[in-house]
Design an enzyme around this catalytic site. Sequence first.
Site, PDB file in Angstrom:
ATOM      1  N   ASP A   1      -0.180  -4.625   7.890  1.00 12.94           N
ATOM      2  CA  ASP A   1      -1.081  -3.474   7.833  1.00 12.94           C
ATOM      3  C   ASP A   1      -2.517  -3.899   7.560  1.00 12.94           C
ATOM      4  O   ASP A   1      -3.114  -3.573   6.528  1.00 12.94           O
ATOM      5  CB  ASP A   1      -0.587  -2.448   6.801  1.00 12.94           C
ATOM      6  CG  ASP A   1       0.756  -1.883   7.210  1.00 12.94           C
ATOM      7  OD1 ASP A   1       1.751  -2.631   7.149  1.00 12.94           O
ATOM      8  OD2 ASP A   1       0.799  -0.719   7.638  1.00 12.94           O
TER       9      ASP A   1
ATOM     10  N   ASP B   1       5.828   4.612   5.125  1.00 12.62           N
ATOM     11  CA  ASP B   1       6.739   3.630   5.719  1.00 12.62           C
ATOM     12  C   ASP B   1       6.895   2.384   4.844  1.00 12.62           C
ATOM     13  O   ASP B   1       7.740   1.532   5.135  1.00 12.62           O
ATOM     14  CB  ASP B   1       6.305   3.257   7.147  1.00 12.62           C
ATOM     15  CG  ASP B   1       4.870   2.776   7.248  1.00 12.62           C
ATOM     16  OD1 ASP B   1       4.022   3.243   6.460  1.00 12.62           O
ATOM     17  OD2 ASP B   1       4.571   1.954   8.126  1.00 12.62           O
ATOM     18  N   HIS B   2       6.120   2.297   3.776  1.00 10.97           N
ATOM     19  CA  HIS B   2       6.211   1.145   2.880  1.00 10.97           C
ATOM     20  C   HIS B   2       6.777   1.496   1.511  1.00 10.97           C
ATOM     21  O   HIS B   2       7.082   0.600   0.726  1.00 10.97           O
ATOM     22  CB  HIS B   2       4.844   0.479   2.727  1.00 10.97           C
ATOM     23  CG  HIS B   2       4.375  -0.138   4.003  1.00 10.97           C
ATOM     24  ND1 HIS B   2       4.482  -1.476   4.266  1.00 10.97           N
ATOM     25  CD2 HIS B   2       3.879   0.436   5.122  1.00 10.97           C
ATOM     26  CE1 HIS B   2       4.038  -1.715   5.490  1.00 10.97           C
ATOM     27  NE2 HIS B   2       3.663  -0.578   6.032  1.00 10.97           N
TER      28      HIS B   2
ATOM     29  N   HIS C   1       0.865  -1.184   0.000  1.00 10.26           N
ATOM     30  CA  HIS C   1       0.000   0.000   0.000  1.00 10.26           C
ATOM     31  C   HIS C   1       0.898   1.229   0.000  1.00 10.26           C
ATOM     32  O   HIS C   1       2.130   1.099  -0.033  1.00 10.26           O
ATOM     33  CB  HIS C   1      -0.966  -0.012   1.190  1.00 10.26           C
ATOM     34  CG  HIS C   1      -0.322   0.083   2.536  1.00 10.26           C
ATOM     35  ND1 HIS C   1       0.620  -0.823   2.984  1.00 10.26           N
ATOM     36  CD2 HIS C   1      -0.466   0.998   3.549  1.00 10.26           C
ATOM     37  CE1 HIS C   1       0.998  -0.494   4.204  1.00 10.26           C
ATOM     38  NE2 HIS C   1       0.371   0.613   4.568  1.00 10.26           N
TER      39      HIS C   1
ATOM     40  N   HIS D   1       7.106  -5.648  11.227  1.00 10.64           N
ATOM     41  CA  HIS D   1       6.330  -4.397  11.207  1.00 10.64           C
ATOM     42  C   HIS D   1       5.875  -4.027  12.618  1.00 10.64           C
ATOM     43  O   HIS D   1       4.687  -3.948  12.927  1.00 10.64           O
ATOM     44  CB  HIS D   1       5.107  -4.552  10.277  1.00 10.64           C
ATOM     45  CG  HIS D   1       4.492  -3.236   9.893  1.00 10.64           C
ATOM     46  ND1 HIS D   1       3.541  -2.612  10.653  1.00 10.64           N
ATOM     47  CD2 HIS D   1       4.712  -2.427   8.839  1.00 10.64           C
ATOM     48  CE1 HIS D   1       3.177  -1.477  10.073  1.00 10.64           C
ATOM     49  NE2 HIS D   1       3.877  -1.339   8.969  1.00 10.64           N
TER      50      HIS D   1
END
Lengths: 304, 304
Positions: free
Chosen positions: B207, B65-66, B61, B266
């Site tokens: 997530d 942070d990704h 997504h 994560h």
Amino acid sequence: MLDLCTLGTGGALPLPDRGLSSLYVRLQGRALLIDCGENTQTAIRRIGWGFRHIEGLLLTHYHADHCGGLPGFLLSLAKSGRKEPFHIYGCTGLKHVVDGLRVVAPQLPYPVELHEFHEDLYEFDIIGLQVTAFRLNHSVPCYGYRFVLPRPRAFDPQKARELGVPQNQWGLLQQGDDVVQADGSIIKAQQVLGPERPGLSFVYATDTRPVDIIPVMGENTDMMFLEGMYGNDEKLHQAHTNRHMLFREAADLAKRANTRQLVLTHFSNCIDVPAEYLPEATAIFPNTVAAEDLMTFRIAWPGR
Amino acid sequence: MLDLCTLGTGGALPLPDRGLSSLYVRLQGRALLIDCGENTQTAIRRIGWGFRHIEGLLLTHYHADHCGGLPGFLLSLAKSGRKEPFHIYGCTGLKHVVDGLRVVAPQLPYPVELHEFHEDLYEFDIIGLQVTAFRLNHSVPCYGYRFVLPRPRAFDPQKARELGVPQNQWGLLQQGDDVVQADGSIIKAQQVLGPERPGLSFVYATDTRPVDIIPVMGENTDMMFLEGMYGNDEKLHQAHTNRHMLFREAADLAKRANTRQLVLTHFSNCIDVPAEYLPEATAIFPNTVAAEDLMTFRIAWPGR
């Protein structure tokens, strides 16, 4: 006094222990950043100087190694509780770049105010510093920054007493205001203030070939941060091609500027240990330091 | 066999020794990344697995942070000498996000090919892996990925000999092709191949709140990488609000999937030492590991 921290000293590509460009500038509880390469938010956590009171970011240019850390930094700033505006300064293209990078950080709890300038010289104030952005010579438009913390003229209390100024008016005189006495006479600030005194000052200029504006801006400064992208003349051709500097070229600019200290930063990833090339610079300008990540520097008033 | 490396195990905000989300997947000299948080390019240098042969990036997504490390990663990939296309997979919005982030990495020596999908389930092949993207339940559209490396059926040489197949035709049979003999008779691959065998497989899903598709996709896999954003029930409210999972919720999904190993990753920056919360997971699913940055995992064929 000014506290400075080289958050990242790598140019172009990072190394495991060398993050990308960023300098943290702290002055009496207020702060700003110059550039925001990848790893900036992590380096700020590591040094522990905090996010909340960082009021602005000054970008030199829009290569990824100087602004790739922006989205993450803006989110860390959000997490710190900042609600006040955050100011970003940069040359032509600033809005395009910030809008692009903010595609992954669109919502922030504080306003982001952009200050996009187009002139070769551009002056502004931030966190109590007088700043001059000046155009460099890189493969894309790129700017250096000069910072001056003005020093008030010394106030002579004995003179004020001799002139019969009541003590509750001294503050006005210290600020440079004239005051009217009970008898209608005027005491001018000039009468009780000493001569002009130089402020604290430093220059930050990376990503450029040597240009005359650098020693002009650096004249008699306390410190100059200049790029040491390449160590010695083996890389002269690359320095010309990629519009970067050698250690000795930076040292020559520092010497011409008559600055007090030169700090080299923004090292190519082909340099393992920047200090090994230091003699290239110190032969020309002895008071030179090769920065490392999270190195701190202090510029203080004389005698303090 | 598959080699996997957790390049970054931090969620939302990085810590000094915990970079943001990215998993490196390596298979017989070919490679891909899942997510590309800030610090990914540095972590790849640290682990030393190389850039040149990374063929694609699968994004879960578009939170920073990704994908905040994308511009820097793309430039490191350029520096590695890659000229072949680089493939980026992601859900609706991919082009908007990549175009935005590439404002600081506009010129690359290889083509970047975007594969934007919109379905709840989307299948594709990359580096010899069969991939299924599946929709999760996060605050923005977010996908998990299942990977399968198919295993050929076993070839029975004794049977082939008995059937009188010349050895130069064995390769065809091994591939599943039927062959015609000199006398006109047909030998079917079925006659010399053993039963279907499961491939190597793993799932990556971060997530999200727990959703039923996760154990469906994870069924009988070798490994599941699931988020351990929050350690225990003290954070249950936050887990619901921010659409994340607790350690025990991830463990429950792993148990339902009957996977062989659960790797938690994560982690919220409020978790200092993820391993301290591990009993929350192992009470439900004993074979659980709390990942750290640069931890490596191997999924190998049975008996090798």
